[in-house]
Design a protein around this motif. Structure first.
Motif, PDB file in Angstrom:
ATOM      1  N   ALA A  59       0.855  -1.430   0.011  1.00  0.00           N
ATOM      2  CA  ALA A  59       0.022  -0.006   0.036  1.00  0.00           C
ATOM      3  C   ALA A  59       0.684   1.410  -0.089  1.00  0.00           C
ATOM      4  N   GLN A  60       0.487   2.196  -0.975  1.00  0.00           N
ATOM      5  CA  GLN A  60       1.373   3.560  -0.970  1.00  0.00           C
ATOM      6  C   GLN A  60       0.535   4.344  -0.078  1.00  0.00           C
ATOM      7  N   THR A  61       0.619   4.336   1.097  1.00  0.00           N
ATOM      8  CA  THR A  61      -0.044   5.367   2.038  1.00  0.00           C
ATOM      9  C   THR A  61       0.861   5.568   3.154  1.00  0.00           C
ATOM     10  N   ASP A  62       0.516   6.651   3.874  1.00  0.00           N
ATOM     11  CA  ASP A  62       1.244   7.118   5.187  1.00  0.00           C
ATOM     12  C   ASP A  62       0.205   6.770   6.472  1.00  0.00           C
ATOM     13  N   ALA A  63      -0.878   5.945   6.240  1.00  0.00           N
ATOM     14  CA  ALA A  63      -1.871   5.674   7.304  1.00  0.00           C
ATOM     15  C   ALA A  63      -1.214   4.601   8.223  1.00  0.00           C
ATOM     16  N   THR A  64      -1.520   4.662   9.354  1.00  0.00           N
ATOM     17  CA  THR A  64      -0.782   3.721  10.360  1.00  0.00           C
ATOM     18  C   THR A  64      -2.117   3.182  11.275  1.00  0.00           C
ATOM     19  N   GLY A  65      -1.820   1.990  11.760  1.00  0.00           N
ATOM     20  CA  GLY A  65      -2.789   1.668  12.954  1.00  0.00           C
ATOM     21  C   GLY A  65      -3.842   1.256  12.421  1.00  0.00           C
ATOM     22  N   GLN A  66      -5.330   1.425  13.003  1.00  0.00           N
ATOM     23  CA  GLN A  66      -6.572   1.014  12.733  1.00  0.00           C
ATOM     24  C   GLN A  66      -7.022   1.639  11.326  1.00  0.00           C
ATOM     25  N   LYS A  70      -7.953  -1.032   8.177  1.00  0.00           N
ATOM     26  CA  LYS A  70      -9.266  -0.994   7.526  1.00  0.00           C
ATOM     27  C   LYS A  70      -8.929  -0.989   5.941  1.00  0.00           C
ATOM     28  N   ILE A  71      -7.892   0.014   5.502  1.00  0.00           N
ATOM     29  CA  ILE A  71      -7.476  -0.040   4.207  1.00  0.00           C
ATOM     30  C   ILE A  71      -7.150  -1.544   3.685  1.00  0.00           C
ATOM     31  N   LEU A  72      -6.370  -2.033   4.294  1.00  0.00           N
ATOM     32  CA  LEU A  72      -5.941  -3.410   4.017  1.00  0.00           C
ATOM     33  C   LEU A  72      -7.239  -4.496   4.007  1.00  0.00           C
ATOM     34  N   ASP A  73      -8.023  -4.402   5.026  1.00  0.00           N
ATOM     35  CA  ASP A  73      -9.287  -5.301   4.862  1.00  0.00           C
ATOM     36  C   ASP A  73     -10.286  -4.999   3.652  1.00  0.00           C
ATOM     37  N   GLN A  74     -10.391  -3.597   3.254  1.00  0.00           N
ATOM     38  CA  GLN A  74     -11.076  -3.093   2.098  1.00  0.00           C
ATOM     39  C   GLN A  74     -10.375  -3.630   1.064  1.00  0.00           C
ATOM     40  N   VAL A 230      -6.529   2.688  -1.836  1.00  0.00           N
ATOM     41  CA  VAL A 230      -5.421   3.603  -2.361  1.00  0.00           C
ATOM     42  C   VAL A 230      -4.741   2.806  -3.248  1.00  0.00           C
ATOM     43  N   GLU A 231      -3.453   3.512  -3.854  1.00  0.00           N
ATOM     44  CA  GLU A 231      -2.787   2.832  -4.775  1.00  0.00           C
ATOM     45  C   GLU A 231      -1.882   1.791  -4.137  1.00  0.00           C
ATOM     46  N   PHE A 232      -1.693   0.555  -5.044  1.00  0.00           N
ATOM     47  CA  PHE A 232      -0.792  -0.279  -4.517  1.00  0.00           C
ATOM     48  C   PHE A 232       0.018  -0.816  -5.457  1.00  0.00           C
ATOM     49  N   LYS A 233       1.451  -0.916  -5.005  1.00  0.00           N
ATOM     50  CA  LYS A 233       2.552  -1.305  -5.669  1.00  0.00           C
ATOM     51  C   LYS A 233       3.084  -2.616  -5.961  1.00  0.00           C
ATOM     52  N   GLU A 234       3.185  -3.168  -6.973  1.00  0.00           N
ATOM     53  CA  GLU A 234       3.536  -4.749  -6.916  1.00  0.00           C
ATOM     54  C   GLU A 234       5.353  -4.635  -6.666  1.00  0.00           C
ATOM     55  N   VAL A 235       5.461  -5.498  -5.470  1.00  0.00           N
ATOM     56  CA  VAL A 235       6.792  -5.497  -5.021  1.00  0.00           C
ATOM     57  C   VAL A 235       7.408  -6.845  -5.337  1.00  0.00           C
ATOM     58  N   GLN A 236       6.737  -7.767  -5.487  1.00  0.00           N
ATOM     59  CA  GLN A 236       7.142  -9.252  -5.943  1.00  0.00           C
ATOM     60  C   GLN A 236       5.989 -10.043  -6.814  1.00  0.00           C
ATOM     61  N   THR A 237       6.792 -10.736  -7.721  1.00  0.00           N
ATOM     62  CA  THR A 237       5.697 -11.524  -8.419  1.00  0.00           C
ATOM     63  C   THR A 237       6.653 -12.881  -8.775  1.00  0.00           C
ATOM     64  N   SER A 238       5.839 -13.844  -8.761  1.00  0.00           N
ATOM     65  CA  SER A 238       6.638 -15.156  -9.146  1.00  0.00           C
ATOM     66  C   SER A 238       5.350 -16.263  -9.826  1.00  0.00           C
ATOM     67  N   THR A 239       5.988 -16.900 -10.868  1.00  0.00           N
ATOM     68  CA  THR A 239       5.292 -17.710 -11.641  1.00  0.00           C
ATOM     69  C   THR A 239       5.632 -19.263 -11.318  1.00  0.00           C
ATOM     70  N   VAL A 240       4.972 -20.121 -11.279  1.00  0.00           N
ATOM     71  CA  VAL A 240       5.183 -21.497 -10.872  1.00  0.00           C
ATOM     72  C   VAL A 240       4.490 -22.352 -11.923  1.00  0.00           C
ATOM     73  N   THR A 241       5.137 -22.844 -12.938  1.00  0.00           N
ATOM     74  CA  THR A 241       4.498 -23.566 -14.252  1.00  0.00           C
ATOM     75  C   THR A 241       4.161 -24.989 -13.600  1.00  0.00           C
ATOM     76  N   ALA A 242       3.030 -25.386 -14.317  1.00  0.00           N
ATOM     77  CA  ALA A 242       2.294 -26.661 -13.722  1.00  0.00           C
ATOM     78  C   ALA A 242       3.136 -27.953 -13.896  1.00  0.00           C
TER      79      ALA A 242
END
Length: 416
Positions: A59-66, A70-74, A230-242
């Motif tokens: 999350a690209q936000t300065d929000a903290t605590g509760q 709330k942002i993460l739950d939403q 809020v805006e979210f930044k992709e920080v890690q991605t991984s693909t596992v083939t079948a």
């Protein structure tokens, strides 16, 4: 005679029950309407076994605590709706660290498309030419794909909630006389800018463009799921083939089979008859673990398989402690029956102490771990409970019923 027959019956019934569950676990059972699928087809497989993609967003936000919680739950709720709209089964969406959300999508083949769909901010706005916002995605109650009756092209049909319908009606009434456009913007990108010819009082609107059925469906899904808070930044991605997943599963299962077979052989050679009983209890233990996974719909991962193999060792360890105590009692001159009762009684405290401490470690791992660590801890805790049950109940019942049936009397069969 009746007591001997009763104990022998208990032993045989337990063997039949364990054998029956073993058969159904491997081959399944299908008798009329009664059906049990093989365990391998019923257990949910994790990303590392089934293949797929996982991505971590921050999350690209300065929000903290509760406020941050709330942002993460939403956001998790929005992600879940978007993934449900994609038709992906058994996704894993969990908080990771302070500001991050981890998403695992087993079985997804097009990783880029999935990530693009999930991570889109999806801030939808209907604005006037001067930039005044008329309505936003929050004012939309329903979005779906329909076909334009004139062009037969796919379009996105919107239905506003009561508040949104009022605002949209007021705006279109104001713009209709001059045929001014309403600009439809998604994530700061203009999708279309239809001109308003008449007031639209019924709370309905459409978004048209060069849509295919697939692209229109994606847009409708994004709007339906709602925008990210809020805006979210992709920080890690991984693909596992079948293919990699299947290979990892096959090698893990092969390793587990070899390891368990060696343990069972050692128990049989070193402890003789009690070792044979321990092997039966070990089969029961594995069945309990597998059926628990199926019933609780727990996802099996590579760390979970590692925890299963580790807990097999713990289950055997409990039997080893019991059998050593029995051997000590036999060497002290006690009878078989007295030695078994005394051996189980004296070993119970040691077994409980070692298992409780490991169980506490499992709780800590589950509480503070993420992703694969949680899978490991769940299997470990289930394994500890199952090992206690098989050692204290199944092993004891089998051993005592066999001895009380007077089939085995020679202490040499107990390694003494």
């Amino acid at each position: 005679m009746s007591m001997k027959f009763k104990n022998l019956s208990i032993f045989i019934i337990l063997l039949i029950v364990i054998g029956g569950f073993s058969y159904s676990a491997i081959n399944g059972v299908n008798i009329g309407k009664f059906k049990i699928n093989p365990v391998k087809n019923s257990i949910k497989q994790g990303l590392d076994l089934k293949g797929g993609v996982f991505v971590v967003y921050e999350a690209q936000t300065d929000a903290t605590g509760q406020e941050l919680n709330k942002i993460l739950d939403q956001t998790i709720e929005v992600f879940r709706k978007r993934i449900d709209g994609m038709g992906v089964s058994e996704p894993v969406i969990v908080k990771e660290g302070e500001k991050r959300i981890r998403i695992e999508l087993p079985g997804v083949k097009d990783a880029k498309e999935a990530i693009d769909t999930i991570g889109k901010t999806a801030q939808l706005k209907f604005v006037k030419e001067d930039g005044t916002v008329v309505v936003t995605g929050k004012d939309i109650k329903k979005s779906e794909v329909v076909f334009d009756k004139r062009t037969n092209q796919p379009i996105v049909s919107l239905e506003f909630n009561s508040e949104g319908a009022k605002k949209f009606a007021n705006a279109t009434r104001e713009l209709a006389p001059t045929h001014s456009p309403i600009v439809i913007i998604l994530d700061n990108e203009i999708i279309s800018s239809p001109r308003v010819n008449d007031e639209i009082p019924d709370g309905h609107a459409t978004i048209s463009g060069n849509f295919t059925v697939e692209s229109a469906s994606k847009l409708a899904n994004l709007i339906r799921a709602g925008a990210l808070p809020v805006e979210f930044k992709e920080v890690q991605t991984s693909t596992v083939t079948a293919t990699l997943g299947v290979d990892a599963l096959n090698k893990s299962v092969q390793g587990a089979i070899i390891g368990i077979a060696l343990v069972m052989l050692y128990m049989l050679i070193y402890y003789r008859l009690p070792g044979f009983i321990a092997d039966i209890a070990l089969i029961s233990y594995i069945l309990i673990i597998m059926y628990t996974y199926v019933q609780m719909k727990i996802t099996l991962t590579l760390p979970g398989i590692a925890a299963l193999i580790l807990s097999v060792g713990m289950a055997v360890d409990a039997n080893v402690i019991i059998f050593e105590r029995i051997k000590e009692e036999l060497k002290n001159g006690k009878s078989l029956r007295a030695s078994i009762d005394s051996g189980f009684s004296k070993a119970l405290g040691t077994i409980m102490d070692s298992n409780i401490t490991t169980f506490i470690a499992g709780i800590v791992l589950f509480k503070f771990g993420t992703g694969p660590i949680k899978g490991f801890s769940i299997t470990l805790m289930i394994g500890i409970l199952a090992s206690l049950f098989t050692a204290v109940v199944i092993t004891k019942t089998l051993l005592k019923s066999l001895v009380h049936a007077n089939i085995v009397r020679n202490k040499k069969f107990f390694g003494a």
